[in-house]
Design a protein around this motif. Structure first.
Motif, PDB file in Angstrom:
ATOM      1  N   GLY A 168      11.675  -0.880 -29.456  1.00 53.83           N
ATOM      2  CA  GLY A 168      12.381  -1.213 -28.219  1.00 53.83           C
ATOM      3  C   GLY A 168      13.743  -0.553 -28.234  1.00 53.83           C
ATOM      4  O   GLY A 168      13.881   0.643 -28.007  1.00 53.83           O
ATOM      5  N   GLY A 169      14.773  -1.332 -28.592  1.00 55.22           N
ATOM      6  CA  GLY A 169      16.115  -0.760 -28.698  1.00 55.22           C
ATOM      7  C   GLY A 169      16.440  -0.258 -30.086  1.00 55.22           C
ATOM      8  O   GLY A 169      17.497   0.337 -30.304  1.00 55.22           O
ATOM      9  N   GLY A 170      15.565  -0.525 -31.063  1.00 51.57           N
ATOM     10  CA  GLY A 170      15.797  -0.065 -32.428  1.00 51.57           C
ATOM     11  C   GLY A 170      16.885  -0.828 -33.161  1.00 51.57           C
ATOM     12  O   GLY A 170      17.442  -0.331 -34.141  1.00 51.57           O
ATOM     13  N   THR A 171      17.186  -2.058 -32.721  1.00 52.18           N
ATOM     14  CA  THR A 171      18.273  -2.819 -33.335  1.00 52.18           C
ATOM     15  C   THR A 171      17.802  -3.822 -34.384  1.00 52.18           C
ATOM     16  O   THR A 171      18.629  -4.383 -35.099  1.00 52.18           O
ATOM     17  CB  THR A 171      19.073  -3.579 -32.262  1.00 52.18           C
ATOM     18  OG1 THR A 171      18.230  -4.560 -31.645  1.00 52.18           O
ATOM     19  CG2 THR A 171      19.600  -2.622 -31.197  1.00 52.18           C
ATOM     20  N   ARG A 172      16.485  -4.056 -34.467  1.00 54.21           N
ATOM     21  CA  ARG A 172      15.968  -5.053 -35.401  1.00 54.21           C
ATOM     22  C   ARG A 172      15.064  -4.382 -36.431  1.00 54.21           C
ATOM     23  O   ARG A 172      13.844  -4.549 -36.414  1.00 54.21           O
ATOM     24  CB  ARG A 172      15.210  -6.157 -34.641  1.00 54.21           C
ATOM     25  CG  ARG A 172      16.105  -6.969 -33.727  1.00 54.21           C
ATOM     26  CD  ARG A 172      15.342  -8.075 -33.021  1.00 54.21           C
ATOM     27  NE  ARG A 172      16.245  -8.920 -32.246  1.00 54.21           N
ATOM     28  CZ  ARG A 172      16.630  -8.670 -31.007  1.00 54.21           C
ATOM     29  NH1 ARG A 172      16.162  -7.595 -30.380  1.00 54.21           N
ATOM     30  NH2 ARG A 172      17.466  -9.467 -30.382  1.00 54.21           N
ATOM     31  N   ALA A 173      15.665  -3.626 -37.316  1.00 59.61           N
ATOM     32  CA  ALA A 173      14.905  -2.909 -38.344  1.00 59.61           C
ATOM     33  C   ALA A 173      14.567  -3.865 -39.479  1.00 59.61           C
ATOM     34  O   ALA A 173      15.174  -3.840 -40.555  1.00 59.61           O
ATOM     35  CB  ALA A 173      15.717  -1.720 -38.852  1.00 59.61           C
ATOM     36  N   ILE A 174      13.593  -4.718 -39.246  1.00 59.43           N
ATOM     37  CA  ILE A 174      13.186  -5.735 -40.212  1.00 59.43           C
ATOM     38  C   ILE A 174      11.769  -5.438 -40.674  1.00 59.43           C
ATOM     39  O   ILE A 174      10.921  -5.035 -39.889  1.00 59.43           O
ATOM     40  CB  ILE A 174      13.274  -7.136 -39.579  1.00 59.43           C
ATOM     41  CG1 ILE A 174      14.735  -7.441 -39.200  1.00 59.43           C
ATOM     42  CG2 ILE A 174      12.727  -8.213 -40.513  1.00 59.43           C
ATOM     43  CD1 ILE A 174      14.904  -8.683 -38.374  1.00 59.43           C
TER      44      ILE A 174
END
Length: 375
Positions: free
Chosen positions: A24-30
């Motif tokens: 999506g926005g690439g902010t939750r690289a988990i």
């Protein structure tokens, strides 16, 4: 691949010759990013329907969360579940999307009152692993068709389907907010105070404890929201109720209250500090025991003690230390090497794992959607 329409998204999935990494926005690289071509929904953006009078909103999955929150704020409304922003904690950039919020079931301190993201989600459209478009739920609160599948997509991390559209029920934004603050409590006393507040009739919307606050001292935080007069009354009653735990003060400045709860929500206290970050979910009464068992370098309690963020040395698996304490632990921030060695998502019990595998086989028969991400 960055499809701009749902039809293009469906075609991209149908034509995929191998694994896909959904972004999506690439902010939750988990979790461990497996092999595969990146399939971004960032161009699937825009609010499709917003009816303030009906307290409902429908948006495409790639719509930036900030855009949605700005539109709602202009009408005095909000998403009920206070979604977390992972950027400071994970050191990521970009803009969080509403699809990413749903895929991760991102929920903040208000969950204790308003529920999680999945509890406000009333409809979804997504593309399954075969490229078929599936619609479930509806665009109005009275439509509960397919309720279970709507909830299933929240927190599935793109392993069951690629979200293209999401629908929410909303709540009015509060007129005022206040935070009752108690300093110096031990973890056990703080959780007892939070439990007393949550068990009161004063409609607590945030209950957190920080053993090491900004000034180095422990601080226990209890938030109440609503109409200004009611907030002032409830804050005073709450102070009286909690007097046995120690002296308290009430913060009423709206900017300071908002900043304090954003700090809790986004785990800003761990941003920039070295070490791995774990998200531990337990019964609130077990929270202090969990922290004692792990002995982290730092800890933050949210949800009345039921959610604990722990900062530990790099490469340490804390799950063995939590054996015997019911709950689950998720590795949120770590190096790639650590994520290869330690599963990010808590291993499932055999019956649950079998059910998860069956669901993935049903919705993604080719096994191409974020394979390996959740185990």
């Amino acid at each position: 691949m960055t499809p701009a329409t749902e039809a293009e998204l469906a075609q991209a999935v149908a034509d995929a010759a191998g694994p896909l990494r959904i972004r999506g926005g690439g902010t939750r690289a988990i979790g461990q990013a497996g092999p595969g071509a990146v399939l971004s929904v960032a161009e699937l953006r825009g609010i499709e329907l917003y009816e303030p009078g009906a307290l409902t909103l429908v948006a495409r999955a790639g719509t930036p969360l900030a855009e949605i929150e700005a539109v709602l704020a202009a009408e005095g409304q909000r998403l009920p579940f206070e979604p977390m922003d992972h950027r400071a904690l994970l050191g990521t950039e970009g803009a969080p999307t509403i699809g990413g919020v749903v895929a991760s079931n991102a929920s903040g301190p208000r969950r204790i009152q308003a529920g999680a993201c999945r509890d406000s989600l009333i409809g979804v459209r997504f593309v399954d692993g075969s490229g078929a478009v599936i619609r479930n739920g509806g665009r109005v609160m009275k439509n509960v068709t397919g309720y279970d599948l709507v909830k299933l997509m929240a927190g599935s991390w793109g392993t069951l389907g690629v979200l293209s559209e999401v629908s929410f029920k909303l709540l009015p934004a509060p007129e005022a907010a206040a935070c009752v603050l108690i300093e110096g409590l031990s973890d056990a006393r703080a959780v007892a105070a939070l439990s007393a507040a949550l068990g009161s009739p004063f409609e607590v919307s945030g209950a957190a404890h920080v053993p090491v606050g900004l000034d180095g001292a422990p601080v226990t935080m209890i938030r109440i929201e609503g109409f200004a007069d009611a907030v002032a009354y409830r804050a005073g009653r709450l102070q009286a109720l909690l007097a046995r735990f120690g002296d308290s003060v009430v913060e009423t400045d709206p900017e300071r209250v908002a900043a304090g709860w954003s700090w809790i929500r986004d785990v800003e206290g761990f941003a920039g500090l070295s070490g791995d970050v774990w998200r531990v979910s337990v019964k609130p009464s077990d929270g202090p025991a969990a922290v004692t068992a792990v002995a982290p370098e730092r800890a933050i309690y949210d949800w009345g003690g039921g959610l604990i963020w722990m900062l530990v040395p790099e490469g340490r698996d804390i799950r063995p230390a939590l054996a015997g304490i019911g709950g689950h632990a998720t590795l949120i921030r770590a190096s790639e090497a650590t994520r290869r060695d330690i599963p990010s998502f808590h291993p499932e019990a055999a019956p649950v794992a079998a059910l998860s595998a069956k669901l993935r086989a049903e919705f993604d028969p080719r096994g191409i959607l974020n394979p390996g991400l959740m185990g």
